[in-house]
Design a protein around this motif. Structure first.
Motif, PDB file in Angstrom:
ATOM      1  N   GLU A   1       9.327  28.898  62.211  1.00 62.50           N
ATOM      2  CA  GLU A   1       9.578  30.118  61.449  1.00 62.50           C
ATOM      3  C   GLU A   1       8.761  31.306  61.946  1.00 62.50           C
ATOM      4  N   VAL A   2       7.679  31.047  62.683  1.00 61.35           N
ATOM      5  CA  VAL A   2       6.799  32.123  63.149  1.00 61.35           C
ATOM      6  C   VAL A   2       6.464  31.863  64.613  1.00 61.35           C
ATOM      7  N   ILE A   3       6.446  32.928  65.425  1.00 59.06           N
ATOM      8  CA  ILE A   3       6.015  32.830  66.828  1.00 59.06           C
ATOM      9  C   ILE A   3       4.515  33.062  66.864  1.00 59.06           C
ATOM     10  N   GLU A   4       3.748  32.017  67.268  1.00 60.04           N
ATOM     11  CA  GLU A   4       2.288  32.106  67.208  1.00 60.04           C
ATOM     12  C   GLU A   4       1.679  31.122  68.198  1.00 60.04           C
ATOM     13  N   ASN A   5       0.347  31.300  68.405  1.00 58.59           N
ATOM     14  CA  ASN A   5      -0.477  30.357  69.184  1.00 58.59           C
ATOM     15  C   ASN A   5      -0.006  30.192  70.627  1.00 58.59           C
TER      16      ASN A   5
END
Length: 470
Positions: A72-76
């Motif tokens: 759900e989120v683009i991260e890391n």
């Protein structure tokens, strides 16, 4: 799992540069950044991964495929310094502002976000192009120079629109999560209600069964009438299955996870049913010795009789590309048995055959197995030897008496005739002149007498045992 997928690298994971972990029902990314530091290509599509994590140490990673997951989120991804291509097709990325975290990946040239909720936002493409100046391809479409200039114009207004749409999406996602939690709690209560013993009537108290026998019998009759039979239970399962797949629902990470768990539970139920139902023992020959016809591999065959060659021919349509080492042939006088990958093909022959003279050949074009078995008709059978009558002939040669003597049980000693001695006499290899002396006399010639002048010196004694000097 990683080691099993590293067969192309001799199962060494520390020097692995490419690994494919798709369709493995992975629910979390872990250990990959510590085990495979030299990884360049990582395939993780079609799993159940909810977030991007534990990939920041992969400094050499160039391509990351996370399509068909629950992200759900683009991260890391800031630590992936060499990242050039990122595939997030068909996920649940609704926070479009998280794309800005990819600014630190200066080598990123391709990004795929097709099938995500954020692609339906107004100004989606303009926002992504303006936020990532290093990007060259977005969703498979090249970013032109004019498009990049237009995206930078009016960026503040686009950001405001994206921010408002994100808020609405996050509220909708909160409602979907609450609804999924209520549905999950209701299913758990329904499972508990379907279990025996929840209504207080199905259990029995061992200590109180003796004094209430008549009452228990009445309760059992009532329960038997109320208890559904096996067919109704099967119908209920089919109905629940139909309702599960045909009831419309929103496409969310929770619904996708629910479908996966439903399929997993159904698969485990089938495995338990298979374990409960053991296979019936294989019967090839009955107790009374009757041979059965069996075709477990379900192969086509033809059984013919060759009258000219007096043989029985069996043509078995074995799989064309199957290795011959997986086939075992056993020919008996009354039947033939062929084992194909552990499955038995057995057929009763129309006549008795010779197993020792039978041949098995396989076609190199069709793969068929041909058994040629000669018939056993007219075969010479072993009988008991008939004793011969003794010979009563009057005119016998001298050899017959010797034969009779040999057959007698009394041991007989033979005399050796020197005249019939066949051994080689080394002393008589060179023929000599016949002499009138007897056989015991030596054939040596007497030494010549020295009547005349002798050339021998005085005092010389002629020794007859020494041969003369030439």
């Amino acid at each position: 799992m990683v080691r099993s997928r590293a067969e192309h690298n001799e199962c060494e994971i520390f020097s692995l540069e490419e690994v494919s972990l798709h369709q493995q029902d992975i629910e979390r990314i872990e250990h990959i950044d510590r085990w495979c530091r030299d990884l360049r290509i990582l395939y993780l599509q079609n799993n159940l991964i909810p977030r991007i994590e534990n990939v920041g140490r992969l400094k050499k990673l160039e391509y990351l495929n996370l399509a068909l997951n629950n992200i759900e989120v683009i991260e890391n991804l800031e630590g992936c310094e060499s990242l050039q291509k990122l595939d997030l097709t068909v996920n649940f990325v609704g926070r479009l502002s998280s794309v800005e975290s990819l600014k630190h990946n200066i080598h990123l040239t391709e990004l795929f976000l097709v099938g995500n909720p954020c692609t339906e936002f107004e100004g989606y493409r303009q926002f992504v192009v303006a936020s990532l100046p290093q990007l060259k391809w977005l969703d498979g479409t090249e970013i032109s120079r004019s498009e990049r200039i237009q995206a930078s114009q009016g960026l503040e207004e686009v950001k405001r629109q994206v921010w408002e749409q994100e808020k609405e999406y996050m509220k909708r996602r909160a409602r979907e999560k609450e609804e999924a939690q209520r549905k999950e709690a209701g299913e758990e209560r329904g499972k508990e209600e379907r279990k025996p013993g929840c209504d207080g009537r199905w259990y029995t108290d061992i200590n109180n069964t003796a004094p209430l026998l008549e009452e228990n019998k009445e309760n059992q009759e009532v329960e038997e009438n109320m208890r559904p039979n096996a067919t109704t239970a099967d119908l209920d399962d089919e109905q629940r299955e139909r309702e599960f797949w045909h009831t419309p629902c929103s496409f969310t990470p929770e619904s996708r996870l629910e479908a996966h768990r439903h399929l997993e539970e159904k698969r485990k139920t089938k495995e338990k049913e298979k374990e409960k139902k053991p296979k019936a023992p294989r019967t090839l020959i009955t107790a009374d010795g009757r041979v059965m016809n069996v075709n477990e591999p379900k192969l086509d065959f033809s059984l013919t009789e060759d009258g000219e060659n007096n043989t029985v021919v069996l043509d078995l349509a074995v799989y064309r590309h199957m290795d011959t080492s997986l086939i075992d042939v056993d020919v008996q006088p009354t039947y033939a048995r062929v084992s194909v990958k552990g499955k038995i093909f057995q057929i009763v022959l129309p006549a008795e055959v010779k197993p020792d003279s039978s041949t098995a050949q396989r076609s190199q074009t069709t793969g068929h197995l041909v058994l040629t078995m000669p018939r056993a008709e007219g075969e010479i059978k072993v009988t008991k030897p008939v004793p011969r009558p003794p010979r009563t002939c009057q005119t016998r040669r001298s050899g017959s008496s010797e034969d009779n003597k040999r057959k007698s049980t009394v041991p007989e000693r033979l005399e050796v005739d020197p005249s019939k001695h066949r051994a080689i006499d080394l002393a008589n290899i060179v023929p000599r002149q016949s002499t009138k002396e007897g056989p015991l006399e030596t054939s040596r010639a007497a030494p010549p007498t020295t009547t005349g002048h002798s050339s021998s010196p005085e005092g010389f004694v002629d020794d007859p045992d020494v041969p003369p000097l030439i």
